[in-house]
Design a protein around this motif. Structure first.
Motif, PDB file in Angstrom:
ATOM      1  N   ASP A   1      27.370 109.227  31.835  1.00  0.00           N
ATOM      2  CA  ASP A   1      26.322 108.467  31.140  1.00  0.00           C
ATOM      3  C   ASP A   1      26.832 107.083  30.755  1.00  0.00           C
ATOM      4  O   ASP A   1      26.126 106.069  30.923  1.00  0.00           O
ATOM      5  N   PHE A   2      28.073 107.014  30.272  1.00  0.00           N
ATOM      6  CA  PHE A   2      28.685 105.742  29.911  1.00  0.00           C
ATOM      7  C   PHE A   2      28.830 104.848  31.151  1.00  0.00           C
ATOM      8  O   PHE A   2      28.508 103.653  31.121  1.00  0.00           O
ATOM      9  N   THR A   3      29.283 105.423  32.257  1.00  0.00           N
ATOM     10  CA  THR A   3      29.433 104.685  33.519  1.00  0.00           C
ATOM     11  C   THR A   3      28.076 104.187  34.016  1.00  0.00           C
ATOM     12  O   THR A   3      27.958 103.051  34.480  1.00  0.00           O
ATOM     13  N   LYS A   4      27.050 105.033  33.903  1.00  0.00           N
ATOM     14  CA  LYS A   4      25.687 104.642  34.312  1.00  0.00           C
ATOM     15  C   LYS A   4      25.208 103.437  33.492  1.00  0.00           C
ATOM     16  O   LYS A   4      24.657 102.482  34.029  1.00  0.00           O
ATOM     17  N   ASP A   5      25.436 103.489  32.165  1.00  0.00           N
ATOM     18  CA  ASP A   5      25.025 102.373  31.295  1.00  0.00           C
ATOM     19  C   ASP A   5      25.744 101.077  31.681  1.00  0.00           C
ATOM     20  O   ASP A   5      25.135 100.004  31.713  1.00  0.00           O
ATOM     21  N   ASN A   6      27.050 101.190  31.955  1.00  0.00           N
ATOM     22  CA  ASN A   6      27.808 100.000  32.375  1.00  0.00           C
ATOM     23  C   ASN A   6      27.279  99.436  33.683  1.00  0.00           C
ATOM     24  O   ASN A   6      27.116  98.218  33.827  1.00  0.00           O
ATOM     25  N   LEU A   7      27.018 100.293  34.646  1.00  0.00           N
ATOM     26  CA  LEU A   7      26.481  99.836  35.934  1.00  0.00           C
ATOM     27  C   LEU A   7      25.100  99.216  35.772  1.00  0.00           C
ATOM     28  O   LEU A   7      24.797  98.192  36.392  1.00  0.00           O
ATOM     29  N   THR A   8      24.282  99.809  34.926  1.00  0.00           N
ATOM     30  CA  THR A   8      22.945  99.262  34.665  1.00  0.00           C
ATOM     31  C   THR A   8      23.049  97.858  34.086  1.00  0.00           C
ATOM     32  O   THR A   8      22.339  96.942  34.519  1.00  0.00           O
ATOM     33  N   GLN A   9      23.957  97.671  33.124  1.00  0.00           N
ATOM     34  CA  GLN A   9      24.158  96.332  32.541  1.00  0.00           C
ATOM     35  C   GLN A   9      24.615  95.338  33.599  1.00  0.00           C
ATOM     36  O   GLN A   9      24.127  94.204  33.654  1.00  0.00           O
ATOM     37  N   LYS A  10      25.552  95.767  34.431  1.00  0.00           N
ATOM     38  CA  LYS A  10      26.063  94.873  35.478  1.00  0.00           C
ATOM     39  C   LYS A  10      24.957  94.509  36.463  1.00  0.00           C
ATOM     40  O   LYS A  10      24.848  93.365  36.884  1.00  0.00           O
ATOM     41  N   PHE A  11      24.149  95.490  36.858  1.00  0.00           N
ATOM     42  CA  PHE A  11      23.054  95.219  37.784  1.00  0.00           C
ATOM     43  C   PHE A  11      22.008  94.290  37.172  1.00  0.00           C
ATOM     44  O   PHE A  11      21.484  93.410  37.843  1.00  0.00           O
ATOM     45  N   GLU A  12      21.709  94.482  35.881  1.00  0.00           N
ATOM     46  CA  GLU A  12      20.749  93.602  35.206  1.00  0.00           C
ATOM     47  C   GLU A  12      21.278  92.173  35.165  1.00  0.00           C
ATOM     48  O   GLU A  12      20.541  91.219  35.426  1.00  0.00           O
ATOM     49  N   HIS A  13      22.556  92.027  34.825  1.00  0.00           N
ATOM     50  CA  HIS A  13      23.169  90.698  34.789  1.00  0.00           C
ATOM     51  C   HIS A  13      23.158  90.066  36.187  1.00  0.00           C
ATOM     52  O   HIS A  13      22.819  88.895  36.347  1.00  0.00           O
ATOM     53  N   HIS A  14      23.517  90.866  37.179  1.00  0.00           N
ATOM     54  CA  HIS A  14      23.524  90.377  38.562  1.00  0.00           C
ATOM     55  C   HIS A  14      22.113  89.979  39.005  1.00  0.00           C
ATOM     56  O   HIS A  14      21.927  88.951  39.668  1.00  0.00           O
ATOM     57  N   SER A  15      21.130  90.760  38.623  1.00  0.00           N
ATOM     58  CA  SER A  15      19.735  90.459  38.962  1.00  0.00           C
ATOM     59  C   SER A  15      19.292  89.134  38.340  1.00  0.00           C
ATOM     60  O   SER A  15      18.652  88.309  38.996  1.00  0.00           O
ATOM     61  N   LYS A  16      19.655  88.940  37.068  1.00  0.00           N
ATOM     62  CA  LYS A  16      19.318  87.676  36.398  1.00  0.00           C
ATOM     63  C   LYS A  16      20.011  86.502  37.074  1.00  0.00           C
ATOM     64  O   LYS A  16      19.423  85.434  37.266  1.00  0.00           O
ATOM     65  N   THR A  17      21.275  86.698  37.442  1.00  0.00           N
ATOM     66  CA  THR A  17      22.033  85.645  38.115  1.00  0.00           C
ATOM     67  C   THR A  17      21.389  85.290  39.451  1.00  0.00           C
ATOM     68  O   THR A  17      21.239  84.110  39.781  1.00  0.00           O
ATOM     69  N   LEU A  18      21.006  86.295  40.203  1.00  0.00           N
ATOM     70  CA  LEU A  18      20.354  86.059  41.503  1.00  0.00           C
ATOM     71  C   LEU A  18      19.007  85.360  41.334  1.00  0.00           C
ATOM     72  O   LEU A  18      18.670  84.455  42.108  1.00  0.00           O
TER      73      LEU A  18
END
Length: 193
Positions: A16-33
């Motif tokens: 669950d912790f790993t999923k939350d971290n990946l979700t944050q990274k994907f959201e940040h990456h999405s905003k960057t893109l």
């Protein structure tokens, strides 16, 4: 069984912790893109201008005047930093780390009815066309083009660039960008039957 349950529970917490971290990274990456795509679109719009040299010079004149006005206004509010902020670029660079400069910059933008996106568009225009454009004083601009707003709305298709240019014209002609371009269009539509 209890021990296996505790091990499974620990693994689920870790997953669950790993999923939350990946979700944050994907959201940040999405905003960057998304930000990069908007910047690419803005640069494409600026570089594919179909203006005559005279029209380009007129737009450049408004852009340079509003950038100078904003820089000057910040210096008026921060007289002790005049030597450290010789250009608008120095303000834009230092506002990131200096809260005092950032607060003054934001208040100056607000005074003029502008936003960061407008400045991004105007700076992009300046970087792309500043080396080949000439400055025209207000009388010359008015002599060549009676309605610069009409020219901008009809020829500039990128919304961010169009908004920035329209606000620059409003700031120079009226001292402040009074209405958002959408509001301006709707008020014009009301006036024209």
């Amino acid at each position: 069984v209890d021990q296996k349950l505790q091990v499974l529970e620990a693994q689920f917490k870790e997953l669950d912790f790993t999923k939350d971290n990946l979700t944050q990274k994907f959201e940040h990456h999405s905003k960057t893109l998304a930000n990069q795509a908007a910047q690419d679109e803005l640069w494409t719009a600026v570089l594919s201008f179909k203006f005559t040299p005279m029209e380009l010079n007129i737009l450049y004149s408004y852009v340079i005047e509003v950038l100078i006005r904003l820089h000057t206004r910040v210096l008026e509010k921060l007289p002790d930093l005049v030597r450290g902020l010789p250009t608008l670029a120095s303000i834009l660079r230092r506002k990131v780390k200096n809260k005092r400069i950032r607060v003054v910059w934001e208040s100056v933008l607000e005074e003029h009815g502008m936003q960061e996106g407008d400045i991004t568009a105007l700076c992009t225009f300046f970087v792309a066309h500043g080396n080949k454009a000439e400055y025209y004083i207000a009388k010359v601009r008015q002599m060549y083009i009676k309605d610069v707003n009409f020219m901008i709305t009809n020829m500039v298709k990128n919304q961010a660039l169009q908004d920035g240019l329209l606000k620059a014209v409003q700031v120079i002609e009226k001292g402040k960008a009074v209405t958002a371009p959408e509001e301006q269009k709707s008020s014009l539509e009301e006036l024209i039957p």
